[in-house]
Design a protein around this motif. Structure first.
Motif, PDB file in Angstrom:
ATOM      1  N   MET A  42       0.776  -1.154  -0.025  1.00  0.00           N
ATOM      2  CA  MET A  42       0.058  -0.020   0.029  1.00  0.00           C
ATOM      3  C   MET A  42       0.840   1.063  -0.117  1.00  0.00           C
ATOM      4  N   SER A  43       0.401   2.428  -0.337  1.00  0.00           N
ATOM      5  CA  SER A  43       0.814   3.601  -0.208  1.00  0.00           C
ATOM      6  C   SER A  43       1.295   4.171   0.896  1.00  0.00           C
ATOM      7  N   ARG A  44       2.417   4.739   1.312  1.00  0.00           N
ATOM      8  CA  ARG A  44       2.590   5.388   2.383  1.00  0.00           C
ATOM      9  C   ARG A  44       1.521   6.313   3.122  1.00  0.00           C
ATOM     10  N   LEU A  45       1.047   7.007   2.226  1.00  0.00           N
ATOM     11  CA  LEU A  45      -0.093   7.820   2.809  1.00  0.00           C
ATOM     12  C   LEU A  45      -1.354   7.203   3.385  1.00  0.00           C
ATOM     13  N   SER A  46      -1.833   5.973   2.793  1.00  0.00           N
ATOM     14  CA  SER A  46      -2.570   5.174   3.370  1.00  0.00           C
ATOM     15  C   SER A  46      -2.069   4.419   4.493  1.00  0.00           C
ATOM     16  N   LEU A  47      -0.890   4.050   4.691  1.00  0.00           N
ATOM     17  CA  LEU A  47      -0.460   3.491   5.766  1.00  0.00           C
ATOM     18  C   LEU A  47      -0.323   4.627   7.001  1.00  0.00           C
ATOM     19  N   ARG A  48       0.019   5.718   6.704  1.00  0.00           N
ATOM     20  CA  ARG A  48       0.311   6.865   7.541  1.00  0.00           C
ATOM     21  C   ARG A  48      -1.045   7.225   8.212  1.00  0.00           C
ATOM     22  N   GLU A  49      -2.166   6.917   7.445  1.00  0.00           N
ATOM     23  CA  GLU A  49      -3.798   7.487   7.953  1.00  0.00           C
ATOM     24  C   GLU A  49      -4.116   6.075   8.905  1.00  0.00           C
ATOM     25  N   GLY A  50      -3.521   4.953   8.700  1.00  0.00           N
ATOM     26  CA  GLY A  50      -3.969   3.758   9.350  1.00  0.00           C
ATOM     27  C   GLY A  50      -3.234   4.067  10.683  1.00  0.00           C
ATOM     28  N   VAL A  51      -1.979   4.418  10.806  1.00  0.00           N
ATOM     29  CA  VAL A  51      -1.131   4.396  11.961  1.00  0.00           C
ATOM     30  C   VAL A  51      -1.931   5.488  12.909  1.00  0.00           C
ATOM     31  N   LYS A  52      -2.200   6.670  12.325  1.00  0.00           N
ATOM     32  CA  LYS A  52      -2.788   7.648  13.099  1.00  0.00           C
ATOM     33  C   LYS A  52      -4.146   7.081  13.817  1.00  0.00           C
ATOM     34  N   THR A  53      -4.848   6.483  13.185  1.00  0.00           N
ATOM     35  CA  THR A  53      -6.002   5.827  13.668  1.00  0.00           C
ATOM     36  C   THR A  53      -5.801   4.820  14.748  1.00  0.00           C
ATOM     37  N   LEU A  54      -4.794   4.121  14.631  1.00  0.00           N
ATOM     38  CA  LEU A  54      -4.328   3.238  15.545  1.00  0.00           C
ATOM     39  C   LEU A  54      -3.662   3.826  16.914  1.00  0.00           C
ATOM     40  N   GLU A  55      -2.953   4.946  16.527  1.00  0.00           N
ATOM     41  CA  GLU A  55      -2.379   5.718  17.671  1.00  0.00           C
ATOM     42  C   GLU A  55      -3.523   6.409  18.628  1.00  0.00           C
ATOM     43  N   ALA A  56      -4.660   6.766  17.986  1.00  0.00           N
ATOM     44  CA  ALA A  56      -5.722   7.591  18.492  1.00  0.00           C
ATOM     45  C   ALA A  56      -6.297   6.309  19.543  1.00  0.00           C
ATOM     46  N   VAL A  57      -6.390   5.093  19.161  1.00  0.00           N
ATOM     47  CA  VAL A  57      -7.100   4.070  20.048  1.00  0.00           C
ATOM     48  C   VAL A  57      -5.900   3.478  21.108  1.00  0.00           C
ATOM     49  N   GLY A  58      -4.692   4.109  20.926  1.00  0.00           N
ATOM     50  CA  GLY A  58      -3.771   3.377  22.015  1.00  0.00           C
ATOM     51  C   GLY A  58      -3.222   2.120  21.477  1.00  0.00           C
ATOM     52  N   ILE A  59      -3.098   1.732  20.401  1.00  0.00           N
ATOM     53  CA  ILE A  59      -2.458   0.436  19.886  1.00  0.00           C
ATOM     54  C   ILE A  59      -1.191   0.882  19.567  1.00  0.00           C
ATOM     55  N   LEU A  60      -0.858   1.861  18.723  1.00  0.00           N
ATOM     56  CA  LEU A  60       0.466   2.418  18.428  1.00  0.00           C
ATOM     57  C   LEU A  60       1.073   3.532  18.970  1.00  0.00           C
ATOM     58  N   GLU A  61       2.470   3.661  19.206  1.00  0.00           N
ATOM     59  CA  GLU A  61       2.952   5.005  19.709  1.00  0.00           C
ATOM     60  C   GLU A  61       3.876   5.354  18.662  1.00  0.00           C
ATOM     61  N   ALA A  62       3.966   6.687  18.222  1.00  0.00           N
ATOM     62  CA  ALA A  62       5.188   7.168  17.341  1.00  0.00           C
ATOM     63  C   ALA A  62       6.074   7.707  18.151  1.00  0.00           C
TER      64      ALA A  62
END
Length: 245
Positions: A42-62
């Motif tokens: 997938m594109s980096r843009l799509s990945l970045r959007e997915g990362v942001k939503t997972l950060e918001a729900v506390g699954i990932l931390e950048a």
């Protein structure tokens, strides 16, 4: 016809699958953004959007300058967003009160067998402060909030404390928007003193009965609020219609 899954949602699913398949644990570092995008097709843009939503729900931390990490699970993101899912109406308040009542009445019996003299002393101090303010006609929301949070301290369960805090805050926020009703605030303060008296006996049944009485008062107060608002709506003057042209 099946609707297409948005790219950010596909990214969420792919990242969570990657974490599961690689058995990553909290604190583990994920590959770079570029590598993840390549591996997942997938594109980096799509990945970045997915990362942001997972950060918001506390699954990932950048972490700035370090990368993307798996985050230890907590209920904080759920708790923070839950208040906004309730409507400011009587039905929501009654539903919330029902859950809060079940939680606190169900746990108070365990508190009766675990509370220390120091903890009971602090609870009594708070309840006495509530009574002093009630007799002076002053609100005592802070004391009430601290009382209910302190009450379950003997259980040493952070999750319980967070739930009690959440239900208290949401209920008082919604109740405040539902209209002000006159009630016997001295009786409310006395309810808290009665809970302390019951806890001092060390008998779970007495403590549960005292808490049940307290919540019964709240339920009656809530019903009065609903009747009050209904009556106000009925008696509200209607706006005059504009004159026809």
């Amino acid at each position: 016809m099946t609707s297409k899954v948005p790219a950010y949602r596909q990214a969420q699913i792919a990242i969570k699958r990657y974490i599961e398949e690689h058995q990553l644990q909290p604190g583990d570092l994920l590959p770079s953004e570029g590598q993840l995008a390549k591996d997942m097709g997938m594109s980096r843009l799509s990945l970045r959007e997915g990362v942001k939503t997972l950060e918001a729900v506390g699954i990932l931390e950048a972490r700035q300058g370090e990368g993307l990490y798996v985050k230890a699970f907590t209920f904080d993101s759920i708790f923070e967003n839950l208040p906004y899912s309730f409507a400011t109406d009587g039905k929501s308040l009654r539903d919330l009160l029902q859950v809060r009542t079940a939680l606190e009445e169900g746990l108070i019996g365990m508190v009766a067998s675990k509370a220390t003299p120091d903890q009971l002393g602090r609870l009594e101090e708070l309840a006495q402060n509530m009574m002093t303010k009630a007799k002076a006609g002053e609100p005592f929301e802070e004391e009430d909030r601290e009382f209910h949070l302190t009450l379950y301290g003997p259980l040493e369960n952070p999750f319980v404390n967070r739930l009690v805090e959440l239900f208290w805050e949401v209920f008082h926020r919604l109740h405040g928007t539902a209209g002000v009703t006159h009630w016997n605030i001295e009786q409310t303060a006395q309810d808290h003193l009665n809970i302390i008296t019951a806890l001092r006996t060390g008998q779970p049944a007495q403590a549960a009965n005292a808490m049940q009485t307290h919540f019964q008062q709240i339920r009656e107060r809530l019903e009065l609020s609903g009747d009050h608002l209904t009556e106000l709506a009925k008696n509200r003057p209607k706006k005059p219609r504009g004159k026809p042209n």
